[in-house]
Design a protein around this motif. Sequence first.
Motif, PDB file in Angstrom:
ATOM      1  N   ILE A  80     -15.472  93.759 -19.175  1.00 59.48           N
ATOM      2  CA  ILE A  80     -14.251  93.540 -18.540  1.00 59.48           C
ATOM      3  C   ILE A  80     -13.294  94.739 -19.340  1.00 59.48           C
ATOM      4  N   CYS A  81     -13.494  93.504 -21.104  1.00 58.70           N
ATOM      5  CA  CYS A  81     -12.925  94.356 -22.552  1.00 58.70           C
ATOM      6  C   CYS A  81     -13.244  96.071 -22.314  1.00 58.70           C
ATOM      7  N   ASP A  82     -14.569  96.185 -22.081  1.00 59.84           N
ATOM      8  CA  ASP A  82     -15.090  97.398 -22.673  1.00 59.84           C
ATOM      9  C   ASP A  82     -14.827  98.403 -20.959  1.00 59.84           C
ATOM     10  N   ILE A  83     -14.723  98.148 -20.320  1.00 60.46           N
ATOM     11  CA  ILE A  83     -14.672  99.330 -19.238  1.00 60.46           C
ATOM     12  C   ILE A  83     -13.202  99.487 -18.745  1.00 60.46           C
ATOM     13  N   GLY A  84     -11.872  97.795 -19.192  1.00 55.48           N
ATOM     14  CA  GLY A  84     -11.010  97.645 -18.770  1.00 55.48           C
ATOM     15  C   GLY A  84      -9.639  99.144 -19.603  1.00 55.48           C
ATOM     16  N   LYS A  85     -11.011  98.772 -21.496  1.00 55.44           N
ATOM     17  CA  LYS A  85      -9.879  98.855 -21.972  1.00 55.44           C
ATOM     18  C   LYS A  85      -9.406 100.673 -22.109  1.00 55.44           C
ATOM     19  N   THR A  86      -7.716 100.946 -21.872  1.00 63.07           N
ATOM     20  CA  THR A  86      -7.060 102.069 -22.334  1.00 63.07           C
ATOM     21  C   THR A  86      -6.998 102.633 -23.633  1.00 63.07           C
ATOM     22  N   GLY A  87      -6.363 101.186 -23.987  1.00 62.53           N
ATOM     23  CA  GLY A  87      -5.970 101.443 -25.951  1.00 62.53           C
ATOM     24  C   GLY A  87      -4.474 102.014 -25.899  1.00 62.53           C
ATOM     25  N   ASN A  88      -3.925 101.742 -24.542  1.00 64.88           N
ATOM     26  CA  ASN A  88      -2.137 101.450 -24.378  1.00 64.88           C
ATOM     27  C   ASN A  88      -1.766 100.317 -23.358  1.00 64.88           C
ATOM     28  N   MET A  89      -1.071 100.076 -23.970  1.00 63.38           N
ATOM     29  CA  MET A  89      -0.454  98.524 -23.929  1.00 63.38           C
ATOM     30  C   MET A  89      -0.389  98.867 -22.073  1.00 63.38           C
ATOM     31  N   GLY A  90      -0.220  97.416 -21.829  1.00 60.73           N
ATOM     32  CA  GLY A  90      -0.722  97.310 -19.969  1.00 60.73           C
ATOM     33  C   GLY A  90      -2.264  96.808 -19.474  1.00 60.73           C
ATOM     34  N   MET A 106     -19.407  75.214 -16.493  1.00 63.99           N
ATOM     35  CA  MET A 106     -18.785  76.634 -15.875  1.00 63.99           C
ATOM     36  C   MET A 106     -17.615  77.083 -16.510  1.00 63.99           C
ATOM     37  N   LYS A 107     -16.927  78.250 -16.713  1.00 63.37           N
ATOM     38  CA  LYS A 107     -16.038  78.134 -16.553  1.00 63.37           C
ATOM     39  C   LYS A 107     -15.511  79.365 -15.937  1.00 63.37           C
ATOM     40  N   LYS A 108     -14.040  79.056 -15.326  1.00 63.22           N
ATOM     41  CA  LYS A 108     -12.765  80.282 -14.343  1.00 63.22           C
ATOM     42  C   LYS A 108     -13.025  81.415 -15.696  1.00 63.22           C
ATOM     43  N   ILE A 109     -13.780  82.269 -15.360  1.00 62.16           N
ATOM     44  CA  ILE A 109     -12.483  83.646 -15.867  1.00 62.16           C
ATOM     45  C   ILE A 109     -11.702  83.940 -14.791  1.00 62.16           C
ATOM     46  N   GLU A 110     -10.072  84.863 -15.508  1.00 68.46           N
ATOM     47  CA  GLU A 110      -9.518  85.378 -14.813  1.00 68.46           C
ATOM     48  C   GLU A 110      -9.069  86.938 -15.251  1.00 68.46           C
ATOM     49  N   ALA A 111      -8.775  87.332 -14.827  1.00 68.85           N
ATOM     50  CA  ALA A 111      -8.222  88.757 -15.387  1.00 68.85           C
ATOM     51  C   ALA A 111      -7.594  89.326 -14.879  1.00 68.85           C
ATOM     52  N   ILE A 112      -6.804  89.995 -15.973  1.00 76.76           N
ATOM     53  CA  ILE A 112      -5.179  90.556 -15.161  1.00 76.76           C
ATOM     54  C   ILE A 112      -5.890  92.064 -15.703  1.00 76.76           C
ATOM     55  N   ILE A 113      -5.716  93.391 -14.882  1.00 69.45           N
ATOM     56  CA  ILE A 113      -6.440  94.542 -14.961  1.00 69.45           C
ATOM     57  C   ILE A 113      -5.548  95.546 -14.773  1.00 69.45           C
ATOM     58  N   ARG A 114      -5.520  96.779 -15.127  1.00 70.40           N
ATOM     59  CA  ARG A 114      -4.812  97.887 -15.075  1.00 70.40           C
ATOM     60  C   ARG A 114      -5.836  97.801 -12.841  1.00 70.40           C
ATOM     61  N   PRO A 115      -5.128  98.232 -11.676  1.00 65.36           N
ATOM     62  CA  PRO A 115      -5.560  98.498 -10.734  1.00 65.36           C
ATOM     63  C   PRO A 115      -6.884 100.060 -10.601  1.00 65.36           C
ATOM     64  N   GLU A 116      -6.325 100.681 -10.994  1.00 69.09           N
ATOM     65  CA  GLU A 116      -7.184 102.142 -11.174  1.00 69.09           C
ATOM     66  C   GLU A 116      -8.165 101.664 -11.928  1.00 69.09           C
ATOM     67  N   LYS A 117      -9.006 100.481 -12.772  1.00 68.23           N
ATOM     68  CA  LYS A 117      -9.912  99.973 -13.816  1.00 68.23           C
ATOM     69  C   LYS A 117     -11.278  99.294 -12.574  1.00 68.23           C
ATOM     70  N   LEU A 118     -10.875  98.719 -11.427  1.00 62.25           N
ATOM     71  CA  LEU A 118     -11.076  98.092 -10.560  1.00 62.25           C
ATOM     72  C   LEU A 118     -12.022  98.500 -10.100  1.00 62.25           C
TER      73      LEU A 118
END
Length: 112
Positions: free
Chosen positions: A77-87, A1-13
């Motif tokens: 997470i990457c596909d949806i969270g990606k905007t292409g900008n820093m942060g 099992m793995k724990k995934i921690e993702a830091i994302i932009r709040p508007e993408k939640l």
Amino acid sequence: MKKIEAIIRPEKLDEIKKALAIAGFIGLTTFEVKGRGKQKGIVLSYRTSEYRVDLLPKTKLELVVEDKDVEKVVEIICDIGKTGNMGDGKIFIMPVEEVIRVRTGERGNEAI
């Protein structure tokens, strides 16, 4: 099992949460956090002066999945969270030794 921690932009939640649920990953925990990375914050203007905000609001997601599901979750997470900008955020993956469901005492994959 793995724990995934993702830091994302709040508007993408909401979008990420919905996509994870559709893929069968219902259980997760979220936190409102602040942080900074390479972007080192932003400069804002108030009236006639400027000031730097160096800790920006972010959302932290945590979920535990079976090893075979890690890449699928990361891809969502990457596909949806990606905007292409820093942060856009970061994802951290860590091993989990044991999971125990408090209510039933189930252990391992059954407890996820």
